[in-house]
Motif scaffolding. Structure first.
Motif, PDB file in Angstrom:
ATOM      1  N   CYS A  98      -5.682  -8.111   6.677  1.00  0.00           N
ATOM      2  CA  CYS A  98      -5.827  -6.674   6.350  1.00  0.00           C
ATOM      3  C   CYS A  98      -4.574  -6.106   5.696  1.00  0.00           C
ATOM      4  N   GLU A  99      -3.657  -6.976   5.306  1.00  0.00           N
ATOM      5  CA  GLU A  99      -2.383  -6.492   4.763  1.00  0.00           C
ATOM      6  C   GLU A  99      -2.560  -5.648   3.502  1.00  0.00           C
ATOM      7  N   GLY A 100      -3.440  -6.104   2.598  1.00  0.00           N
ATOM      8  CA  GLY A 100      -3.661  -5.370   1.343  1.00  0.00           C
ATOM      9  C   GLY A 100      -4.227  -3.975   1.564  1.00  0.00           C
ATOM     10  N   PRO A 101      -5.375  -3.855   2.259  1.00  0.00           N
ATOM     11  CA  PRO A 101      -5.926  -2.512   2.516  1.00  0.00           C
ATOM     12  C   PRO A 101      -4.969  -1.607   3.294  1.00  0.00           C
ATOM     13  N   PHE A 102      -4.206  -2.196   4.241  1.00  0.00           N
ATOM     14  CA  PHE A 102      -3.251  -1.392   4.998  1.00  0.00           C
ATOM     15  C   PHE A 102      -2.182  -0.812   4.078  1.00  0.00           C
TER      16      PHE A 102
END
Length: 597
Positions: A98-102
């Protein structure tokens, strides 16, 4: 000065030594995880109080600013579907994958916070005055003013308002939303739950969140407000824009004038008409009803496109018959229309800016290039000196080498945590640049407040503690104060400008604005007639300026017969385009006394 131990974390007033607050009845108990613990101190300044709200993207707390000694709202970016609280009770840990959306959400949160920071002194918006990143996430701090949410305030004030009463509350909000849109942002959650009537009788818009919270197509848990959320927000692959906020404003006005919650947009797909009690309908001006109906069209292609257009339709009596005929043609043909304002409207999500990593890489590349160039020049100088002065060159070489060695040693020592340092000069620097990449790793930087300063541009650092070039220990904090510019300001000349342009210019100069509509048969609708005090007069920072905006009414001789007819409710054939009986309200809304509040 209130005692921190005696401060009620439910209302930020002193409890007088009692366990249960005598002011609000709050009793301090452990805050349920994953909320921050009560009395957590952020930035060595903001004390965390009770949890106010939590949604798919952020958590809000009542707080206390130990610097200004005043209550605040602390908003923490915390997307619960993308991250979880760490074992320390503070740090957020992003879930695997979830690093990108976060990061996208975090960037949007910071962008929104900065926009709200530029809306200081805007009376219809709760502004942000501090932004910082710690604990693996970001926070913003806004002022706290006691008030009652509109959905709770209305029942205590007769259930519904007259148009004149509603207009006084809503018009400043319309101007504020218009200004917000002009900065490239959307609210998407306008409803009575996010409007607060303050103790001074004004209404403020709150509940600002990143767009992903209020649309169906995102990685966050969506938050919709039944009756007030536009249909396109609840469906995938639909365009959202200023027209989506227009729907929320129209639905909120419907509640203010009738006391009823509008039927939800999804349910209205079977029958778009809104039921309105006939007893209430008689008190609503027909041009207001027509503007409200256009603002609440389900199909965004047929809806009022901008807040400015909605405001004008509410302020200037249109040809009501024309409105009805237009809506009737749209219903019969269902023709697909192109939204003309799409290109001009602000996008829901702006193009992403370069990441910090990219910025850091660029800075290191530039630094490396400069260092290489300097080293090359130094070598050339040494060679020239050696050849020109023979044996003396050795001495020079030794001196230069010694100097270079001294520089290296100094540079190395600055990285040695055991050594003391000299306080760097931060005055005149941009605070956000320093926070983005602190060039002095041996000190912490804390925003401690604002000061008036005629010599330093507004928004840059005007003062620091300790002062520059004084000894400082490793890990010590340097407090910085931003310049608010000069204390005395000249009122700018905004005559002839649109209300939004005037508000932006006046608030930029540090004034708060109160918009007053004034009838005029010469100044075009929506343009500023005058200000009080007038332009060029010097006023204290934060002073209120009344902005008189034209509510254009042409001379009586130029008004059309349809306008005269619309002022009389007895001329039903003029107001009903079908000519087959029924009334204006049946054509536009429908009538029902059994609607539930």
């Amino acid at each position: 000065m209130p005692s921190m131990e005696d401060l009620c974390l439910g209302c930020m007033k002193e409890k007088g030594g009692k366990a249960v607050c005598p002011h609000c009845g709050y009793e301090e108990t452990e805050q349920k995880a994953p909320a921050l613990a009560l009395r957590t101190l952020l930035q060595k300044r903001y004390l965390v109080g009770k949890l106010l709200s939590s949604n798919g993207a952020a958590t809000s707390y009542l707080g206390w600013d130990e610097s200004s000694m005043s209550p605040v709202v602390i908003r923490e970016f915390f997307p619960t579907t993308l991250a979880q609280r760490g074992e320390d009770g503070l740090t957020l840990k992003v879930l695997a994958g979830c690093e990108g959306p976060f990061q996208d959400g975090l960037d949007e949160f910071l962008k929104l916070s900065r926009i709200l920071g530029r809306m200081r002194n805007q009376p219809a918006v709760v502004p942000v005055y501090d932004i910082f990143e710690i604990n693996g996430t970001a926070y913003n701090i806004s002022g706290w003013e006691e008030g009652v949410h509109l959905d709770q305030w209305l029942p205590k004030h007769g259930g519904h308002l007259s148009w004149d009463e509603a207009r006084a509350l809503l018009m400043p909000v319309l101007y504020a939303v218009e200004a917000f849109h002009s900065m490239g942002a959307l609210h998407l959650g306008i409803c009575p739950q996010n409007l607060v009537v303050t103790q001074n009788g004004r209404m403020q818009l709150a509940g600002f969140h990143i767009n992903q919270v209020h649309i169906a197509r995102s990685d966050l848990t969506p938050v919709f407000y039944p009756g007030y959320t536009a249909l396109e927000q609840m469906k995938p692959d639909q365009d959202i824009g200023p027209w989506s906020d227009v729907y929320g404003l129209g639905a909120t006005l419907f509640t203010m004038l009738t006391g009823y919650i509008p039927k939800d947009a999804v349910a209205r797909q079977e029958d778009e008409k809104l039921l309105i009690p006939s007893s209430v309908a008689a008190s609503i001006p027909q041009q207001v009803a027509a503007a409200m109906a256009k603002a609440m069209r389900l199909d965004s292609a047929h809806r009022t496109k901008t807040v400015e257009q909605m405001r004008k339709e509410l302020s200037v009596s249109p040809n009501v018959t024309g409105v009805l005929q237009e809506m009737e043609r749209e219903e019969k043909t269902q023709a697909t229309q192109v939204i003309d304002s799409t290109k001009a409207a602000a996008p829901a999500v702006s193009p992403s800016s370069p990441s910090r990593k990219e910025k850091e890489q660029k800075k290191w590349i530039i630094a490396l290039g400069i260092s290489s160039g300097l080293l090359f020049v130094l070598c050339v100088v040494l060679m020239i000196v050696l050849f020109a002065q023979g044996d003396k060159g050795a001495d020079v070489s030794r001196e230069v080498s010694s100097e270079a060695s001294s520089m290296v040693s100094s540079e190395e020592s600055s990285q040695d945590p055991a050594l003391n340092h000299i306080t760097p000069t931060m005055v005149g620097r941009e605070y956000e640049d320093l926070m983005e990449q602190n060039p002095w790793s041996y000190v912490e930087i804390e925003l401690a407040g604002e000061v008036f300063d005629d010599s330093v541009p507004e928004g840059t650092i005007a003062k620091q503690e300790p002062e520059p070039d004084t000894p400082i220990e490793t890990g010590e904090t340097v407090k910085v104060y931003l310049s608010k510019g000069p204390y005395m300001r000249k009122v700018p000349n905004v005559r002839g400008k649109s209300a939004v342009e005037a508000i932006l210019e006046l608030t930029k100069e540090g004034f708060s604005c109160q918009v007053v509509e004034q009838s005029s048969d010469t100044v075009p609708d929506g343009q500023v007639i005058q200000t009080d005090p007038p332009s060029k007069e010097e006023m204290e920072y934060g002073s209120e300026v009344f902005v008189y905006v034209s509510d254009y009414n042409p001379p009586a001789s130029s008004k059309s017969s349809s306008s005269r007819a619309s002022s009389s409710r007895s001329s039903q054939s003029e107001l009903n385009p079908s000519g087959e009986g029924g009334s204006f309200w049946d054509s536009l809304f429908g009538s029902n006394e059994s609607s539930s509040r």
